[in-house]
Write a protein that holds these residues in place. Structure first.
Motif, PDB file in Angstrom:
ATOM      1  N   SER A  12      24.582  -0.306  15.470  1.00  0.00           N
ATOM      2  CA  SER A  12      24.137   0.878  15.690  1.00  0.00           C
ATOM      3  C   SER A  12      23.118   0.714  16.353  1.00  0.00           C
ATOM      4  CB  SER A  12      24.013   1.354  14.464  1.00  0.00           C
ATOM      5  OG  SER A  12      22.423   0.446  13.597  1.00  0.00           O
ATOM      6  N   PRO A  13      22.077   1.401  17.099  1.00  0.00           N
ATOM      7  CA  PRO A  13      20.930   1.620  17.877  1.00  0.00           C
ATOM      8  C   PRO A  13      20.341   1.406  16.818  1.00  0.00           C
ATOM      9  CG  PRO A  13      22.030   3.122  18.921  1.00  0.00           C
ATOM     10  CD  PRO A  13      22.968   3.556  17.969  1.00  0.00           C
ATOM     11  N   HIS A  14      19.191   1.068  16.533  1.00  0.00           N
ATOM     12  CA  HIS A  14      17.766   1.087  15.658  1.00  0.00           C
ATOM     13  C   HIS A  14      16.608   2.123  16.163  1.00  0.00           C
ATOM     14  CE1 HIS A  14      20.496  -2.813  14.196  1.00  0.00           C
ATOM     15  NE2 HIS A  14      20.534  -3.157  16.010  1.00  0.00           N
ATOM     16  N   ARG A  15      16.336   2.348  15.101  1.00  0.00           N
ATOM     17  CA  ARG A  15      15.706   3.623  15.182  1.00  0.00           C
ATOM     18  C   ARG A  15      14.137   3.279  13.629  1.00  0.00           C
ATOM     19  NH1 ARG A  15      18.862   8.753  14.985  1.00  0.00           N
ATOM     20  NH2 ARG A  15      16.927   9.501  14.721  1.00  0.00           N
ATOM     21  N   ARG A  16      13.174   4.143  14.065  1.00  0.00           N
ATOM     22  CA  ARG A  16      12.316   3.916  13.812  1.00  0.00           C
ATOM     23  C   ARG A  16      13.083   4.574  12.279  1.00  0.00           C
ATOM     24  NH1 ARG A  16       9.993   3.407   8.897  1.00  0.00           N
ATOM     25  NH2 ARG A  16       7.588   2.884   9.242  1.00  0.00           N
ATOM     26  N   ARG A  17      12.932   5.486  12.056  1.00  0.00           N
ATOM     27  CA  ARG A  17      13.803   7.008  11.029  1.00  0.00           C
ATOM     28  C   ARG A  17      14.911   6.796  11.508  1.00  0.00           C
ATOM     29  NH1 ARG A  17       9.551   7.040   7.618  1.00  0.00           N
ATOM     30  NH2 ARG A  17      10.984   8.498   6.094  1.00  0.00           N
ATOM     31  N   THR A  18      15.680   7.493  10.747  1.00  0.00           N
ATOM     32  CA  THR A  18      16.621   8.312  10.282  1.00  0.00           C
ATOM     33  C   THR A  18      17.330   8.719   8.943  1.00  0.00           C
ATOM     34  OG1 THR A  18      18.103   5.791   9.520  1.00  0.00           O
ATOM     35  CG2 THR A  18      18.060   6.317  11.749  1.00  0.00           C
ATOM     36  N   ASP A  19      15.719   9.833   8.828  1.00  0.00           N
ATOM     37  CA  ASP A  19      16.058  10.314   7.444  1.00  0.00           C
ATOM     38  C   ASP A  19      17.071  11.421   7.559  1.00  0.00           C
ATOM     39  OD1 ASP A  19      14.093   9.801   7.596  1.00  0.00           O
ATOM     40  OD2 ASP A  19      12.418  11.038   8.432  1.00  0.00           O
ATOM     41  N   GLU A  20      17.624  11.910   8.873  1.00  0.00           N
ATOM     42  CA  GLU A  20      19.356  12.890   9.317  1.00  0.00           C
ATOM     43  C   GLU A  20      20.817  12.182   9.167  1.00  0.00           C
ATOM     44  OE1 GLU A  20      18.876  10.955  12.902  1.00  0.00           O
ATOM     45  OE2 GLU A  20      17.254  11.306  12.038  1.00  0.00           O
ATOM     46  N   LEU A  21      20.137  11.164   8.511  1.00  0.00           N
ATOM     47  CA  LEU A  21      21.687  10.417   8.472  1.00  0.00           C
ATOM     48  C   LEU A  21      21.705   9.197   6.827  1.00  0.00           C
ATOM     49  CD1 LEU A  21      21.786   8.755  11.665  1.00  0.00           C
ATOM     50  CD2 LEU A  21      22.372  10.405  11.591  1.00  0.00           C
ATOM     51  N   SER A  22      22.712   9.824   6.581  1.00  0.00           N
ATOM     52  CA  SER A  22      23.165   9.212   5.866  1.00  0.00           C
ATOM     53  C   SER A  22      23.540   7.343   5.724  1.00  0.00           C
ATOM     54  CB  SER A  22      24.222  10.077   4.187  1.00  0.00           C
ATOM     55  OG  SER A  22      25.186   9.610   5.007  1.00  0.00           O
ATOM     56  N   GLU A  23      23.617   6.628   5.000  1.00  0.00           N
ATOM     57  CA  GLU A  23      24.530   5.049   4.957  1.00  0.00           C
ATOM     58  C   GLU A  23      25.879   5.843   5.702  1.00  0.00           C
ATOM     59  OE1 GLU A  23      22.160   5.862   1.991  1.00  0.00           O
ATOM     60  OE2 GLU A  23      21.654   4.427   1.939  1.00  0.00           O
ATOM     61  N   VAL A  24      26.290   6.901   4.511  1.00  0.00           N
ATOM     62  CA  VAL A  24      27.902   6.545   5.251  1.00  0.00           C
ATOM     63  C   VAL A  24      27.385   7.282   7.060  1.00  0.00           C
ATOM     64  CG1 VAL A  24      30.357   7.848   5.651  1.00  0.00           C
ATOM     65  CG2 VAL A  24      28.726   7.023   3.150  1.00  0.00           C
ATOM     66  N   ASP A  25      26.922   7.784   7.413  1.00  0.00           N
ATOM     67  CA  ASP A  25      27.260   7.967   8.759  1.00  0.00           C
ATOM     68  C   ASP A  25      26.279   7.014   9.782  1.00  0.00           C
ATOM     69  OD1 ASP A  25      27.708  11.251   7.846  1.00  0.00           O
ATOM     70  OD2 ASP A  25      25.033  11.397   7.593  1.00  0.00           O
ATOM     71  N   LEU A  26      24.810   6.168   9.016  1.00  0.00           N
ATOM     72  CA  LEU A  26      25.137   5.342   9.694  1.00  0.00           C
ATOM     73  C   LEU A  26      26.016   4.194   9.995  1.00  0.00           C
ATOM     74  CD1 LEU A  26      22.073   3.923  11.337  1.00  0.00           C
ATOM     75  CD2 LEU A  26      21.841   3.115   8.849  1.00  0.00           C
ATOM     76  N   LEU A  27      26.693   4.385   9.110  1.00  0.00           N
ATOM     77  CA  LEU A  27      27.647   2.891   9.423  1.00  0.00           C
ATOM     78  C   LEU A  27      28.929   3.581  10.228  1.00  0.00           C
ATOM     79  CD1 LEU A  27      27.974   1.478   5.631  1.00  0.00           C
ATOM     80  CD2 LEU A  27      28.066   0.268   7.730  1.00  0.00           C
ATOM     81  N   MET A  28      29.383   4.914   9.718  1.00  0.00           N
ATOM     82  CA  MET A  28      30.723   5.201  10.029  1.00  0.00           C
ATOM     83  C   MET A  28      31.247   5.732  11.737  1.00  0.00           C
ATOM     84  SD  MET A  28      31.914   8.356   8.906  1.00  0.00           S
ATOM     85  CE  MET A  28      34.284   8.287   9.629  1.00  0.00           C
ATOM     86  N   PRO A  29      29.925   5.197  12.641  1.00  0.00           N
ATOM     87  CA  PRO A  29      30.577   5.106  14.204  1.00  0.00           C
ATOM     88  C   PRO A  29      30.762   3.490  14.359  1.00  0.00           C
ATOM     89  CG  PRO A  29      28.531   6.576  14.225  1.00  0.00           C
ATOM     90  CD  PRO A  29      28.800   5.644  12.581  1.00  0.00           C
TER      91      PRO A  29
END
Length: 350
Positions: A12-29
């Motif tokens: 994934s693109p690495h970001r300082r914060r991903t408050d809007e994403l759950s772990e599943v949201d982060l992983l699926m793409p």
């Protein structure tokens, strides 16, 4: 013995914060991308293994929720390690080597932004004598850096040059969190400045492993794992020489790293001083390009950064930019646990 290779890598693109994403949201793409690169479907994968830490998520068995990213149906052969995803890759490699699977999906993720990472990582320490003192991860790394300076192995200028090189190389990495001319900054914990330390951020990564002819069918130029091993230092920091890493050297020896030189090395060195230790332990000279991706100084999603080192090294082989690459992953304070893998392209194996 079976030939096993990394045939696909995604992150994934690495970001300082991903408050809007759950772990599943982060992983699926990431999972969709790595499967799409091979044309495989989830039900065609022989084994799935993940790496993460419940301490980061702040809840027990958080990895079971992340499995939603893989899919609840059909049932799969699955495992999990409470470690960086590099160790999940090791488990998957063992599974394929024993003949219990021909393909494996390995993924890992970490959301460091919700909590104080420096405090969370104290839970890795000896629970009786050291953890109650609450020495944070940066302070322990600073002790290691000062030991290296006192031993004459490095100095502030050399550490600053490592940071500058890493962030400059990261400009070619579209997934990096920090790139370009990042100032050294003020002392965070002497002698480490802000630029000597990794960014805090969120990210995920995944690779697919395959054996033999299956790997050749899935990838034009597989990254063959010629050797892989991991070792651990003594738990007590007081009985270790922080200027050296015998466990890295031993793992490299058992992985066959000293047989021939490398053109590329992806070292999991979250602090500039740790690159100094690793280069010495691995005997890496100027002929080896270190962390062309920018390394952990450019993006350090905890529990995924080690797997990314393996993936980045493999990706360079896939693209024909490397023939023989070394990949390293670490976990714990001051390079306590270390994994080393030797990757080669098809031509290097012929």
């Amino acid at each position: 013995m079976r030939d096993v290779a990394i045939v696909a890598f995604a992150q994934s693109p690495h970001r300082r914060r991903t408050d809007e994403l759950s772990e599943v949201d982060l992983l699926m793409p990431v999972l969709h991308e790595v499967l799409g690169a091979t044309g495989l479907k989830a039900n065609e994968i022989g084994f799935t293994c993940s790496g993460s830490a419940d301490y980061l998520a702040g809840r027990a068995f958080s990895f079971t929720m992340a499995l939603d990213g893989v899919g609840a149906h059909p049932p799969i052969s699955e495992s999990h390690v409470e470690m960086d995803g590099a160790w999940a890759l090791y488990e998957a490699w063992v599974k394929i080597m024993t003949g219990e699977a021909d393909t494996a999906l390995v993924y890992s993720y970490g959301k460091s932004s919700p909590g104080e990472v420096r405090d969370v990582l104290t839970r890795q320490l000896d629970p009786y004598y050291l953890a109650p003192l609450w020495p944070d991860s940066v302070s322990l790394a600073a002790l290691q850096a000062q030991a290296l300076i006192d031993a004459g192995d490095t100095d502030a200028a050399a550490l600053a040059s490592i940071a500058a090189r890493s962030r400059t190389d990261a400009t070619a990495n579209p997934y990096a969190q920090l790139t370009g001319d990042v100032p050294a900054g003020d002392h965070l914990v002497h002698p480490l400045r802000t630029g000597d330390c990794p960014p805090i951020g969120d990210g995920a990564a995944a690779v697919i492993l395959a054996a033999g002819d299956t790997a050749r069918a899935l990838c034009a130029r597989p990254a063959w794992i010629r050797g892989i091993d991991h070792r651990i230092e003594a738990h007590s920091l007081g009985v270790r020489d922080l200027t050296d890493s015998p466990s890295t050297r031993l793992a490299a020896q058992h992985a066959g790293a000293f047989e021939r030189p490398f053109d590329t090395a992806e070292l999991h060195a979250p602090f500039t001083s740790q690159e100094v230790v690793l280069r010495k332990a691995l005997g890496l000279g100027d002929h080896t390009r270190i962390n062309p991706s920018g390394g952990a100084l450019a993006a350090n999603p905890i529990m995924a950064a080690g797997l990314i080192r393996l993936g980045e090294a493999a990706a360079r082989i896939h693209r024909g930019e490397s023939d023989r690459a070394l990949a390293h992953a670490t976990s714990g304070p001051c390079l306590q646990q270390n994994l080393v893998a030797v990757l080669e392209g098809e031509s290097a194996h012929a």
